[in-house]
Write a protein that holds these residues in place. Structure first.
Motif, PDB file in Angstrom:
ATOM      1  N   GLY A  92      58.525 -76.760  49.094  1.00  0.00           N
ATOM      2  CA  GLY A  92      57.696 -76.283  50.187  1.00  0.00           C
ATOM      3  C   GLY A  92      57.997 -76.926  51.525  1.00  0.00           C
ATOM      4  O   GLY A  92      57.127 -77.047  52.382  1.00  0.00           O
ATOM      5  N   VAL A  93      59.241 -77.351  51.724  1.00  0.00           N
ATOM      6  CA  VAL A  93      59.612 -77.995  52.981  1.00  0.00           C
ATOM      7  C   VAL A  93      60.319 -76.996  53.893  1.00  0.00           C
ATOM      8  O   VAL A  93      60.776 -75.936  53.459  1.00  0.00           O
ATOM      9  N   SER A  94      60.426 -77.357  55.152  1.00  0.00           N
ATOM     10  CA  SER A  94      61.110 -76.503  56.119  1.00  0.00           C
ATOM     11  C   SER A  94      62.601 -76.391  55.786  1.00  0.00           C
ATOM     12  O   SER A  94      63.218 -77.366  55.343  1.00  0.00           O
ATOM     13  N   PRO A  95      63.197 -75.218  56.015  1.00  0.00           N
ATOM     14  CA  PRO A  95      64.651 -75.085  55.836  1.00  0.00           C
ATOM     15  C   PRO A  95      65.435 -76.015  56.754  1.00  0.00           C
ATOM     16  O   PRO A  95      66.630 -76.232  56.534  1.00  0.00           O
ATOM     17  N   GLU A  96      64.770 -76.567  57.751  1.00  0.00           N
ATOM     18  CA  GLU A  96      65.429 -77.467  58.692  1.00  0.00           C
ATOM     19  C   GLU A  96      65.407 -78.925  58.228  1.00  0.00           C
ATOM     20  O   GLU A  96      65.971 -79.789  58.894  1.00  0.00           O
ATOM     21  N   LEU A  97      64.765 -79.211  57.081  1.00  0.00           N
ATOM     22  CA  LEU A  97      64.702 -80.602  56.626  1.00  0.00           C
ATOM     23  C   LEU A  97      66.002 -81.035  55.948  1.00  0.00           C
ATOM     24  O   LEU A  97      66.478 -82.151  56.169  1.00  0.00           O
ATOM     25  N   VAL A  98      66.558 -80.179  55.103  1.00  0.00           N
ATOM     26  CA  VAL A  98      67.831 -80.463  54.428  1.00  0.00           C
ATOM     27  C   VAL A  98      68.790 -79.333  54.784  1.00  0.00           C
ATOM     28  O   VAL A  98      68.516 -78.167  54.497  1.00  0.00           O
ATOM     29  N   ILE A  99      69.902 -79.677  55.403  1.00  0.00           N
ATOM     30  CA  ILE A  99      70.821 -78.675  55.953  1.00  0.00           C
ATOM     31  C   ILE A  99      72.226 -78.914  55.415  1.00  0.00           C
ATOM     32  O   ILE A  99      72.760 -80.024  55.509  1.00  0.00           O
ATOM     33  N   GLY A 100      72.816 -77.874  54.845  1.00  0.00           N
ATOM     34  CA  GLY A 100      74.173 -77.967  54.340  1.00  0.00           C
ATOM     35  C   GLY A 100      75.172 -77.357  55.314  1.00  0.00           C
ATOM     36  O   GLY A 100      74.948 -76.242  55.809  1.00  0.00           O
ATOM     37  N   THR A 232      56.949 -67.044  46.039  1.00  0.00           N
ATOM     38  CA  THR A 232      57.588 -65.947  46.760  1.00  0.00           C
ATOM     39  C   THR A 232      57.909 -64.738  45.880  1.00  0.00           C
ATOM     40  O   THR A 232      58.404 -63.734  46.375  1.00  0.00           O
ATOM     41  N   ASN A 233      57.654 -64.855  44.576  1.00  0.00           N
ATOM     42  CA  ASN A 233      57.866 -63.706  43.683  1.00  0.00           C
ATOM     43  C   ASN A 233      56.878 -63.798  42.523  1.00  0.00           C
ATOM     44  O   ASN A 233      56.122 -64.770  42.400  1.00  0.00           O
ATOM     45  N   ALA A 234      56.877 -62.775  41.661  1.00  0.00           N
ATOM     46  CA  ALA A 234      55.895 -62.713  40.572  1.00  0.00           C
ATOM     47  C   ALA A 234      56.012 -63.911  39.635  1.00  0.00           C
ATOM     48  O   ALA A 234      55.000 -64.480  39.197  1.00  0.00           O
ATOM     49  N   LYS A 235      57.239 -64.311  39.319  1.00  0.00           N
ATOM     50  CA  LYS A 235      57.436 -65.448  38.418  1.00  0.00           C
ATOM     51  C   LYS A 235      56.817 -66.713  38.988  1.00  0.00           C
ATOM     52  O   LYS A 235      56.129 -67.462  38.284  1.00  0.00           O
ATOM     53  N   LYS A 237      54.488 -66.903  41.329  1.00  0.00           N
ATOM     54  CA  LYS A 237      53.030 -66.771  41.438  1.00  0.00           C
ATOM     55  C   LYS A 237      52.371 -67.147  40.113  1.00  0.00           C
ATOM     56  O   LYS A 237      51.341 -67.824  40.089  1.00  0.00           O
ATOM     57  N   ASP A 238      52.966 -66.714  39.011  1.00  0.00           N
ATOM     58  CA  ASP A 238      52.454 -67.107  37.688  1.00  0.00           C
ATOM     59  C   ASP A 238      52.591 -68.615  37.488  1.00  0.00           C
ATOM     60  O   ASP A 238      51.720 -69.261  36.901  1.00  0.00           O
ATOM     61  N   ARG A 239      53.703 -69.177  37.990  1.00  0.00           N
ATOM     62  CA  ARG A 239      53.918 -70.617  37.825  1.00  0.00           C
ATOM     63  C   ARG A 239      52.857 -71.412  38.584  1.00  0.00           C
ATOM     64  O   ARG A 239      52.385 -72.440  38.095  1.00  0.00           O
ATOM     65  N   VAL A 240      52.478 -70.953  39.781  1.00  0.00           N
ATOM     66  CA  VAL A 240      51.449 -71.641  40.554  1.00  0.00           C
ATOM     67  C   VAL A 240      50.153 -71.712  39.750  1.00  0.00           C
ATOM     68  O   VAL A 240      49.491 -72.752  39.696  1.00  0.00           O
ATOM     69  N   VAL A 241      49.795 -70.601  39.104  1.00  0.00           N
ATOM     70  CA  VAL A 241      48.574 -70.585  38.285  1.00  0.00           C
ATOM     71  C   VAL A 241      48.694 -71.592  37.144  1.00  0.00           C
ATOM     72  O   VAL A 241      47.765 -72.360  36.872  1.00  0.00           O
ATOM     73  N   ARG A 242      49.858 -71.631  36.492  1.00  0.00           N
ATOM     74  CA  ARG A 242      50.043 -72.574  35.386  1.00  0.00           C
ATOM     75  C   ARG A 242      50.001 -74.020  35.880  1.00  0.00           C
ATOM     76  O   ARG A 242      49.481 -74.902  35.193  1.00  0.00           O
ATOM     77  N   ILE A 243      50.558 -74.258  37.055  1.00  0.00           N
ATOM     78  CA  ILE A 243      50.528 -75.606  37.621  1.00  0.00           C
ATOM     79  C   ILE A 243      49.084 -76.054  37.851  1.00  0.00           C
ATOM     80  O   ILE A 243      48.703 -77.185  37.529  1.00  0.00           O
ATOM     81  N   VAL A 244      48.279 -75.166  38.412  1.00  0.00           N
ATOM     82  CA  VAL A 244      46.869 -75.489  38.652  1.00  0.00           C
ATOM     83  C   VAL A 244      46.150 -75.739  37.330  1.00  0.00           C
ATOM     84  O   VAL A 244      45.349 -76.681  37.208  1.00  0.00           O
ATOM     85  N   VAL A 259      43.474 -70.185  43.067  1.00  0.00           N
ATOM     86  CA  VAL A 259      44.756 -69.960  43.733  1.00  0.00           C
ATOM     87  C   VAL A 259      44.607 -68.889  44.800  1.00  0.00           C
ATOM     88  O   VAL A 259      45.155 -69.000  45.905  1.00  0.00           O
ATOM     89  N   SER A 260      43.824 -67.867  44.489  1.00  0.00           N
ATOM     90  CA  SER A 260      43.575 -66.815  45.470  1.00  0.00           C
ATOM     91  C   SER A 260      42.820 -67.373  46.673  1.00  0.00           C
ATOM     92  O   SER A 260      43.173 -67.100  47.831  1.00  0.00           O
ATOM     93  N   SER A 261      41.792 -68.181  46.407  1.00  0.00           N
ATOM     94  CA  SER A 261      41.024 -68.787  47.504  1.00  0.00           C
ATOM     95  C   SER A 261      41.882 -69.733  48.333  1.00  0.00           C
ATOM     96  O   SER A 261      41.675 -69.888  49.536  1.00  0.00           O
ATOM     97  N   ALA A 262      42.861 -70.355  47.649  1.00  0.00           N
ATOM     98  CA  ALA A 262      43.740 -71.305  48.328  1.00  0.00           C
ATOM     99  C   ALA A 262      44.924 -70.625  48.996  1.00  0.00           C
ATOM    100  O   ALA A 262      45.832 -71.304  49.486  1.00  0.00           O
ATOM    101  N   LYS A 263      44.938 -69.307  49.011  1.00  0.00           N
ATOM    102  CA  LYS A 263      46.012 -68.518  49.619  1.00  0.00           C
ATOM    103  C   LYS A 263      47.373 -68.837  48.999  1.00  0.00           C
ATOM    104  O   LYS A 263      48.392 -68.909  49.686  1.00  0.00           O
ATOM    105  N   GLY A 264      47.352 -69.065  47.674  1.00  0.00           N
ATOM    106  CA  GLY A 264      48.592 -69.278  46.943  1.00  0.00           C
ATOM    107  C   GLY A 264      49.107 -70.699  46.959  1.00  0.00           C
ATOM    108  O   GLY A 264      50.157 -70.984  46.367  1.00  0.00           O
ATOM    109  N   ASP A 265      48.392 -71.631  47.599  1.00  0.00           N
ATOM    110  CA  ASP A 265      48.827 -73.021  47.690  1.00  0.00           C
ATOM    111  C   ASP A 265      48.278 -73.796  46.500  1.00  0.00           C
ATOM    112  O   ASP A 265      47.068 -74.054  46.416  1.00  0.00           O
TER     113      ASP A 265
END
Length: 302
Positions: A92-100, A232-235, A237-244, A259-265
């Motif tokens: 969940g970090v910015s794409p600008e934190l690690v740059i290749g 960012t995808n269905a897989k 989104k399911d993982r976020v629920v399992r993590i919680v 998860v819904s109340s937390a806006k997916g976070d």
């Protein structure tokens, strides 16, 4: 009969175990590859003190708002870009934190760009254009002597950035250009000089350690759960629920609702459940700790 040569770089030496490689069956080929690959983890283990020191230094850079740059050519450059690109969705970090950055530019991701790795000046110019004194730079080269990468490291050092080198040969010239040299000698490849094999595997392992270790230290992981994952995808989104669920022991229906109340976070949902607080209160606590989940837990405990 193939003659063995005494090449100074072990990655360029002939592997005596695979001299008759073209005469082997498919099963024999994959067996010897597997056996050789098993030695890679042992090679990496010998560099763990140097890897750990580099991670600790990189974390300090990131805690002070700095970024991490990878500079490489060919396979090494591609592996750096791969590792960098996986950090935003995983942590969940910015794409600008690690740059290749790869010698030859974006086109070099899929095509060999002739002589790009031999241009030290190009490495210097690329580093000068992007790196600041607040950043960290890791130069990646299996040989340990790629001019483009050495040029980038030298310019980064001149700028005042933290410098790390990662090579797969001992006594690599590139090590002299870095504050934190990491050498992982993996020995001769089964196809002579094909460093996309063991050297590539070793490089991927070390880069995994560097970014994963750094992100854990920065509070992007809770226990062994990637609570910062971007759904960012269905897989995912399911993982976020399992993590919680795993973090709070909530049932699936409850976890989904939070998860819904937390806006997916996942972090916000976990904090809401654990401390019976609102979405706004959880988000505010995270903001106060700079997004460090462990520190947020400690804050709310008080």
């Amino acid at each position: 009969m193939i003659q063995l040569t005494n090449h100074t770089m072990t990655t360029e030496q002939i592997n005596e175990r695979s001299i008759q490689l073209d005469q082997l069956s498919v099963r024999e080929i994959v067996e010897i590859m597997n056996e050789e690959d098993q030695s890679v983890a042992h090679s990496v283990s010998r560099a763990l003190p140097q890897i750990s020191s580099a991670i600790e230094a990189i974390v300090r850079i990131m805690e002070n708002g700095g970024r991490l740059f990878y500079f490489g050519a060919g396979t090494s450059g591609r592996l750096g870009i791969l590792d960098a690109s996986e950090c935003p969705p995983t942590f969940g970090v910015s794409p600008e934190l690690v740059i290749g950055i790869i010698a030859g530019g974006e086109k070099a991701m899929t095509q060999a760009i002739e002589n790009a790795e031999d241009n030290a000046e190009a490495g210097k110019l690329e580093a000068a254009a992007q790196v600041t004194s607040r950043d960290a730079v890791i130069g990646i080269a299996a040989s340990g002597r790629t001019p483009y990468v050495i040029g980038a490291l030298q310019e980064a050092a001149r700028i005042g950035a933290l410098t790390v080198s990662l090579s797969c040969n001992g006594d690599a010239p590139m090590s002299a250009a870095a504050q934190y040299p990491i050498e992982v000698p993996v020995g001769p490849e089964i196809i002579t000089g094909s460093t996309r094999l063991k050297a590539g595997t070793a490089t991927k392992m070390v880069l995994n350690m560097i970014t994963t270790g750094s992100m854990i230290q920065l509070g992007k992981v809770y226990g062994n759960l990637m609570v910062n994952v971007q759904a960012t995808n269905a897989k995912l989104k399911d993982r976020v629920v399992r993590i919680v669920q795993d973090a709070t022991l909530a049932d699936e229906e409850t976890a989904k609702a939070y998860v819904s109340s937390a806006k997916g976070d996942a972090r916000v949902a976990i904090l809401m459940l654990k401390y019976n607080i609102s979405q706004q209160e959880a988000a505010q606590a995270l903001q106060e700790t700079g997004g460090h989940f462990g520190k947020t837990i400690e804050l709310l405990k008080k």
